[in-house]
Design a protein around this motif. Structure first.
Motif, short mmCIF file in Angstrom:
data_model
loop_
_atom_site.label_atom_id
_atom_site.label_comp_id
_atom_site.label_asym_id
_atom_site.label_seq_id
_atom_site.Cartn_x
_atom_site.Cartn_y
_atom_site.Cartn_z
N UNK A 1 0.84 -1.21 0.00
CA UNK A 1 0.00 0.00 0.00
C UNK A 1 0.87 1.25 0.00
N UNK A 2 1.93 1.24 0.81
CA UNK A 2 2.86 2.38 0.83
C UNK A 2 3.50 2.57 -0.53
N UNK A 3 3.84 1.46 -1.19
CA UNK A 3 4.41 1.55 -2.54
C UNK A 3 3.44 2.17 -3.52
N UNK A 4 2.17 1.78 -3.44
CA UNK A 4 1.14 2.38 -4.31
C UNK A 4 1.03 3.88 -4.06
N UNK A 5 1.14 4.29 -2.80
CA UNK A 5 1.08 5.71 -2.47
C UNK A 5 2.23 6.47 -3.16
N UNK A 6 3.43 5.90 -3.07
CA UNK A 6 4.60 6.55 -3.68
C UNK A 6 4.42 6.67 -5.18
N UNK A 7 3.99 5.59 -5.83
CA UNK A 7 3.81 5.60 -7.28
C UNK A 7 2.78 6.66 -7.69
N UNK A 8 1.70 6.75 -6.93
CA UNK A 8 0.66 7.75 -7.23
C UNK A 8 1.21 9.16 -7.08
N UNK A 9 1.92 9.42 -6.00
CA UNK A 9 2.44 10.77 -5.74
C UNK A 9 3.49 11.17 -6.79
N UNK A 10 4.37 10.24 -7.15
CA UNK A 10 5.40 10.56 -8.14
C UNK A 10 4.81 10.73 -9.54
N UNK A 11 3.64 10.12 -9.74
CA UNK A 11 2.96 10.29 -11.02
C UNK A 11 2.13 11.55 -11.10
N UNK A 12 2.18 12.36 -10.03
CA UNK A 12 1.42 13.60 -10.02
C UNK A 12 -0.01 13.45 -9.59
N UNK A 13 -0.40 12.27 -9.13
CA UNK A 13 -1.77 12.04 -8.69
C UNK A 13 -1.99 12.42 -7.25
N UNK A 14 -3.22 12.33 -6.81
CA UNK A 14 -3.57 12.62 -5.42
C UNK A 14 -4.12 11.35 -4.78
N UNK A 15 -3.91 11.23 -3.47
CA UNK A 15 -4.34 10.04 -2.75
C UNK A 15 -5.78 10.17 -2.30
N UNK A 16 -6.56 9.13 -2.50
CA UNK A 16 -7.95 9.15 -2.02
C UNK A 16 -8.00 9.04 -0.51
#
Length: 347
Positions: A305-320
Motif C-alpha cells: 500500500x505504501x508503494x502504491x502511495x509513492x507511485x501515485x504521488x510521483x505520477x502527479x496524482x492525489x491520494x484518495x
C-alpha cells in the motif's frame, strides 16, 4: 533496407530525429510516449529507432521528466521479520513501477539524525519511505525543502501519507479475548524499541481500558517492560512467575515477546493455554509453528500500500486516503484457554 547512421558508434537521439525527419524534441516525446505527437510521426520515429537498435536511457528519461526514479527506504532494523516483510511488499510495487530503491539502515537516533542531515546534500531521491517510525517536524522540513515526498509504512498515524494498523484496536482484540475466556488477573509485557525511544507504548492504554470496562483495576506488579526481543520476553515472564500471585494470562506486545514468555512457561513445567494463557500481536511465522494465539497483521500488504502511495504521488496524482488503517484479526490457537481452577494453581 535498414537505415544506417552517418557515423559508427553509439546512436543518439539527434541521429534518430534526423533520419525520421523531425526535431529532437518531437523525437524525444515520441520515444517517451509523450503527448502532442501525431500517430504517424510517432510510428515513424519508433520504426527508425527499432532499425538502429536504439534504446531510451531510463536515467535520461527520468532526468528529462525532472525526477531521479529513486526512492529511499529507511528502516531501523534489518533482521526483524516485520520490517523485512514490509520492505518486501514495498519493493515489489516500486520495482514494478520501474523505480529504483535505495535502502538506508538507521539503527539508533544518532544514525537517523545523520541520515536526514546528509540527505539534502545527496539529492538522489524523489521520495522517502520510513518503515516503523515517525519523522519529526524538523526532519519533515528538511524533506520539504527538497521537494521530496514522504510516506510511512508500518508505523503510527502521521502528518504525512501513511499505512499502519490501529494499535489500540489490535491490543483490545488481544485483551478482550483473554477477558472473554474468563481471565481476570492478566499480566502485560510491554515492548519498547531502543532505536525509537521517543515512541510511547501505544498498545498499553488499550490494556488498561479493557480492564476498567470489566470493573478491574491495573495491578502494577503485573505490568513489566523491556526492549523488544524474545529473550527479554522470557526474562519478564520469569519475573511474573516469581510474584506471590502470578497472572493466569499474559498479553505480550508482540509475538516475539510472547514466544519468549512461552519458553519460560514450558521450562517451568507449565502448559501454555492450560496453566497460563499467552497472546501476542503480529502472527509471526513462528506463531503458527508454536501454536501461539495472536492478533494477525499483514506487514507485506502494508508495504505494498505504501508503494502504491509513492507511485501515485510521483505520477502527479492525489491520494484518495492518506492515512490507511490496515486490518487486524484474532487468530485463536492453543496458547490461550480458560483460567485453571484455583485448586490446580495452588497445588
Amino acid at each position: 533496407m535498414p537505415r544506417k547512421a552517418e557515423s559508427p558508434g553509439k546512436v543518439t537521439i539527434v541521429e534518430i530525429a534526423r533520419l525520421a525527419g523531425v526535431g529532437v524534441g518531437t523525437a524525444s516525446r515520441a520515444l517517451g510516449h509523450g503527448k502532442d505527437v501525431a500517430p504517424a510521426t510517432r510510428e515513424r520515429v519508433l520504426r527508425v529507432a527499432a532499425e538502429l537498435n536504439y534504446v531510451v536511457s531510463p536515467e535520461a528519461s527520468r532526468l528529462a521528466k525532472g525526477t531521479r526514479g529513486r526512492v529511499a527506504v529507511v528502516v531501523p532494523h534489518l533482521s526483524r521479520w516485520f520490517f523485512g516483510e514490509v520492505v518486501e511488499g514495498l519493493v515489489r510495487v516500486l520495482h514494478a513501477a520501474d523505480l529504483d530503491v535505495l535502502l538506508y539502515h538507521v539503527a539508533d537516533p544518532d544514525e537517523r539524525r545523520d541520515f536526514f542531515t546528509r540527505l539534502p546534500a545527496r539529492r538522489k531521491v524523489d521520495a522517502v519511505v520510513v518503515v516503523g517510525f515517525q519523522v519529526d517536524p524538523d526532519e519533515q522540513d528538511q524533506l520539504a525543502t527538497m521537494g521530496v515526498h514522504i510516506v510511512a509504512a508500518g508505523g503510527q498515524s502521521a502528518a504525512y501519507p501513511s499505512v499502519h494498523i490501529d494499535d489500540h484496536t489490535a491490543a483490545r482484540q488481544a485483551v478482550d479475548h483473554l477477558l472473554f475466556l474468563g481471565h481476570r488477573r492478566i499480566g502485560m509485557l510491554e515492548a519498547h524499541d531502543p532505536a525509537q525511544p521517543e515512541l510511547p507504548a501505544t498498545r498499553s492504554p488499550a490494556y488498561a481500558e479493557a480492564l476498567r470496562e470489566r470493573g478491574l483495576s491495573v495491578d502494577p506488579s503485573l505490568v513489566l517492560a523491556s526492549s523488544w526481543s524474545g529473550e527479554n520476553g522470557a526474562a519478564l515472564m520469569a519475573r511474573l512467575l516469581s510474584i506471590p500471585e502470578p497472572p493466569t494470562a499474559v498479553f505480550a506486545h508482540s509475538d516475539e515477546v510472547a514466544l519468549g514468555a512461552v519458553r519460560t512457561l514450558r521450562r517451568s513445567g507449565l502448559r501454555p493455554g492450560v496453566d497460563v494463557s499467552v497472546i501476542g500481536i503480529d502472527d509471526h511465522p513462528l506463531a503458527e509453528l508454536t501454536d501461539l494465539t495472536t492478533v494477525r497483521q499483514h506487514p507485506s500488504a502494508q508495504g505494498a500500500v505504501a508503494g502504491d502511495m509513492v507511485v501515485t504521488l510521483l505520477g502527479g496524482g492525489s491520494l484518495t486516503d492518506d492515512s490507511v488503517i490496515a486490518p487486524t484479526e484474532l487468530v485463536v490457537r492453543s496458547s490461550t484457554g480458560p483460567p485453571p481452577p484455583a485448586s490446580s494453581r495452588n497445588a
